[in-house]
Write a protein that holds these residues in place. Structure first.
Motif, PDB file in Angstrom:
ATOM      1  N   ALA A  36       0.828  -1.200   0.000  1.00  0.00           N
ATOM      2  CA  ALA A  36       0.000   0.000   0.000  1.00  0.00           C
ATOM      3  C   ALA A  36       0.865   1.253   0.000  1.00  0.00           C
ATOM      4  N   ALA A  37       1.919   1.243   0.798  1.00  0.00           N
ATOM      5  CA  ALA A  37       2.820   2.405   0.839  1.00  0.00           C
ATOM      6  C   ALA A  37       3.538   2.585  -0.498  1.00  0.00           C
ATOM      7  N   GLU A  38       3.951   1.508  -1.105  1.00  0.00           N
ATOM      8  CA  GLU A  38       4.637   1.601  -2.395  1.00  0.00           C
ATOM      9  C   GLU A  38       3.715   2.145  -3.482  1.00  0.00           C
ATOM     10  N   ASN A  39       2.466   1.666  -3.514  1.00  0.00           N
ATOM     11  CA  ASN A  39       1.525   2.156  -4.515  1.00  0.00           C
ATOM     12  C   ASN A  39       1.152   3.609  -4.275  1.00  0.00           C
ATOM     13  N   ALA A  40       1.003   4.005  -3.019  1.00  0.00           N
ATOM     14  CA  ALA A  40       0.708   5.409  -2.715  1.00  0.00           C
ATOM     15  C   ALA A  40       1.868   6.298  -3.131  1.00  0.00           C
ATOM     16  N   MET A  41       3.077   5.848  -2.867  1.00  0.00           N
ATOM     17  CA  MET A  41       4.268   6.612  -3.244  1.00  0.00           C
ATOM     18  C   MET A  41       4.363   6.740  -4.761  1.00  0.00           C
ATOM     19  N   ALA A  42       4.156   5.653  -5.465  1.00  0.00           N
ATOM     20  CA  ALA A  42       4.241   5.674  -6.926  1.00  0.00           C
ATOM     21  C   ALA A  42       3.159   6.580  -7.514  1.00  0.00           C
ATOM     22  N   PHE A  43       1.953   6.506  -6.977  1.00  0.00           N
ATOM     23  CA  PHE A  43       0.873   7.359  -7.461  1.00  0.00           C
ATOM     24  C   PHE A  43       1.207   8.829  -7.243  1.00  0.00           C
ATOM     25  N   GLY A  44       1.694   9.166  -6.054  1.00  0.00           N
ATOM     26  CA  GLY A  44       2.047  10.560  -5.755  1.00  0.00           C
ATOM     27  C   GLY A  44       3.149  11.090  -6.640  1.00  0.00           C
ATOM     28  N   VAL A  45       4.205  10.316  -6.813  1.00  0.00           N
ATOM     29  CA  VAL A  45       5.327  10.755  -7.652  1.00  0.00           C
ATOM     30  C   VAL A  45       4.885  10.882  -9.107  1.00  0.00           C
ATOM     31  N   ASN A  46       4.118   9.914  -9.596  1.00  0.00           N
ATOM     32  CA  ASN A  46       3.681   9.949 -10.990  1.00  0.00           C
ATOM     33  C   ASN A  46       2.768  11.149 -11.250  1.00  0.00           C
ATOM     34  N   GLY A  69       2.825  14.298 -35.550  1.00  0.00           N
ATOM     35  CA  GLY A  69       3.064  12.863 -35.667  1.00  0.00           C
ATOM     36  C   GLY A  69       2.635  12.133 -34.412  1.00  0.00           C
ATOM     37  N   PRO A  70       2.999  10.870 -34.299  1.00  0.00           N
ATOM     38  CA  PRO A  70       2.600  10.083 -33.129  1.00  0.00           C
ATOM     39  C   PRO A  70       3.311  10.588 -31.867  1.00  0.00           C
ATOM     40  N   PRO A  71       2.706  10.412 -30.726  1.00  0.00           N
ATOM     41  CA  PRO A  71       3.340  10.874 -29.489  1.00  0.00           C
ATOM     42  C   PRO A  71       4.595  10.065 -29.174  1.00  0.00           C
ATOM     43  N   SER A  72       5.520  10.713 -28.534  1.00  0.00           N
ATOM     44  CA  SER A  72       6.772  10.058 -28.160  1.00  0.00           C
ATOM     45  C   SER A  72       6.550   9.165 -26.941  1.00  0.00           C
ATOM     46  N   LEU A  73       7.203   8.026 -26.931  1.00  0.00           N
ATOM     47  CA  LEU A  73       7.104   7.120 -25.795  1.00  0.00           C
ATOM     48  C   LEU A  73       8.204   7.365 -24.764  1.00  0.00           C
ATOM     49  N   LEU A  74       9.127   8.265 -25.082  1.00  0.00           N
ATOM     50  CA  LEU A  74      10.235   8.534 -24.178  1.00  0.00           C
ATOM     51  C   LEU A  74       9.752   9.119 -22.856  1.00  0.00           C
ATOM     52  N   LYS A  75       8.836  10.071 -22.913  1.00  0.00           N
ATOM     53  CA  LYS A  75       8.367  10.728 -21.695  1.00  0.00           C
ATOM     54  C   LYS A  75       7.664   9.760 -20.743  1.00  0.00           C
ATOM     55  N   PRO A  76       6.698   8.950 -21.189  1.00  0.00           N
ATOM     56  CA  PRO A  76       6.079   8.012 -20.234  1.00  0.00           C
ATOM     57  C   PRO A  76       7.060   6.997 -19.647  1.00  0.00           C
ATOM     58  N   PHE A  77       7.992   6.522 -20.465  1.00  0.00           N
ATOM     59  CA  PHE A  77       8.986   5.575 -19.949  1.00  0.00           C
ATOM     60  C   PHE A  77       9.904   6.240 -18.936  1.00  0.00           C
ATOM     61  N   ALA A  78      10.325   7.475 -19.215  1.00  0.00           N
ATOM     62  CA  ALA A  78      11.192   8.198 -18.279  1.00  0.00           C
ATOM     63  C   ALA A  78      10.457   8.481 -16.976  1.00  0.00           C
ATOM     64  N   ALA A  81      10.257   5.307 -15.017  1.00  0.00           N
ATOM     65  CA  ALA A  81      11.554   4.968 -14.420  1.00  0.00           C
ATOM     66  C   ALA A  81      11.831   5.829 -13.189  1.00  0.00           C
ATOM     67  N   ILE A  82      11.532   7.109 -13.274  1.00  0.00           N
ATOM     68  CA  ILE A  82      11.725   8.000 -12.127  1.00  0.00           C
ATOM     69  C   ILE A  82      10.818   7.579 -10.974  1.00  0.00           C
ATOM     70  N   THR A  83       9.572   7.260 -11.298  1.00  0.00           N
ATOM     71  CA  THR A  83       8.624   6.819 -10.267  1.00  0.00           C
ATOM     72  C   THR A  83       9.119   5.544  -9.592  1.00  0.00           C
ATOM     73  N   GLY A  84       9.570   4.584 -10.379  1.00  0.00           N
ATOM     74  CA  GLY A  84      10.065   3.334  -9.819  1.00  0.00           C
ATOM     75  C   GLY A  84      11.299   3.528  -8.953  1.00  0.00           C
ATOM     76  N   CYS A  85      12.200   4.394  -9.389  1.00  0.00           N
ATOM     77  CA  CYS A  85      13.413   4.658  -8.606  1.00  0.00           C
ATOM     78  C   CYS A  85      13.081   5.333  -7.282  1.00  0.00           C
ATOM     79  N   CYS A  86      12.167   6.294  -7.309  1.00  0.00           N
ATOM     80  CA  CYS A  86      11.769   6.968  -6.061  1.00  0.00           C
ATOM     81  C   CYS A  86      11.125   5.986  -5.096  1.00  0.00           C
ATOM     82  N   SER A  87      10.260   5.142  -5.601  1.00  0.00           N
ATOM     83  CA  SER A  87       9.619   4.145  -4.742  1.00  0.00           C
ATOM     84  C   SER A  87      10.645   3.191  -4.150  1.00  0.00           C
ATOM     85  N   ALA A  88      11.565   2.748  -4.962  1.00  0.00           N
ATOM     86  CA  ALA A  88      12.588   1.808  -4.485  1.00  0.00           C
ATOM     87  C   ALA A  88      13.509   2.454  -3.458  1.00  0.00           C
TER      88      ALA A  88
END
Length: 97
Positions: A36-46, A69-78, A81-88
């Motif tokens: 629960a804490a990890e999901n709350a943290m990820a939601f807040g950071v995202n 053109g089509p939207p870039s996928l770099l921003k959502p992936f970045a 990654a930032i969200t996952g690193c903060c949670s970890a």
């Protein structure tokens, strides 16, 4: 002991007989609290990252995005990654203890 626990079913039945049903739920509360804490943290950071880096800052843009053109996928992936690193970084020390 391999002779005492010969298989999954026999092990399950032996634990159930010796320790009861509650033995299967030992450690579930701290695990659920950590999830629960990890999901709350990820939601807040995202959500914070979404506000900091909006998709289209111009108010007069169309929703089709045909000229760019089509939207870039770099921003959502970045952002993921930032969200996952903060949670970890925040929650990993509590998982080690």
């Amino acid at each position: 002991n391999p002779h005492q626990y010969s298989g999954v079913l026999s092990s399950t039945l032996m634990i159930l007989k010796q320790e009861g049903v509650t033995a299967f739920w030992k450690g579930a509360v701290p695990t659920a609290a950590g999830m629960a804490a990890e999901n709350a943290m990820a939601f807040g950071v995202n959500e914070t990252l979404k506000r900091a880096f909006p998709d289209d800052p111009s108010p007069n843009s169309s929703t089709t995005n045909s000229k760019n053109g089509p939207p870039s996928l770099l921003k959502p992936f970045a952002m993921g990654a930032i969200t996952g690193c903060c949670s970890a970084l925040v929650l990993l020390p509590s998982e080690i203890v």
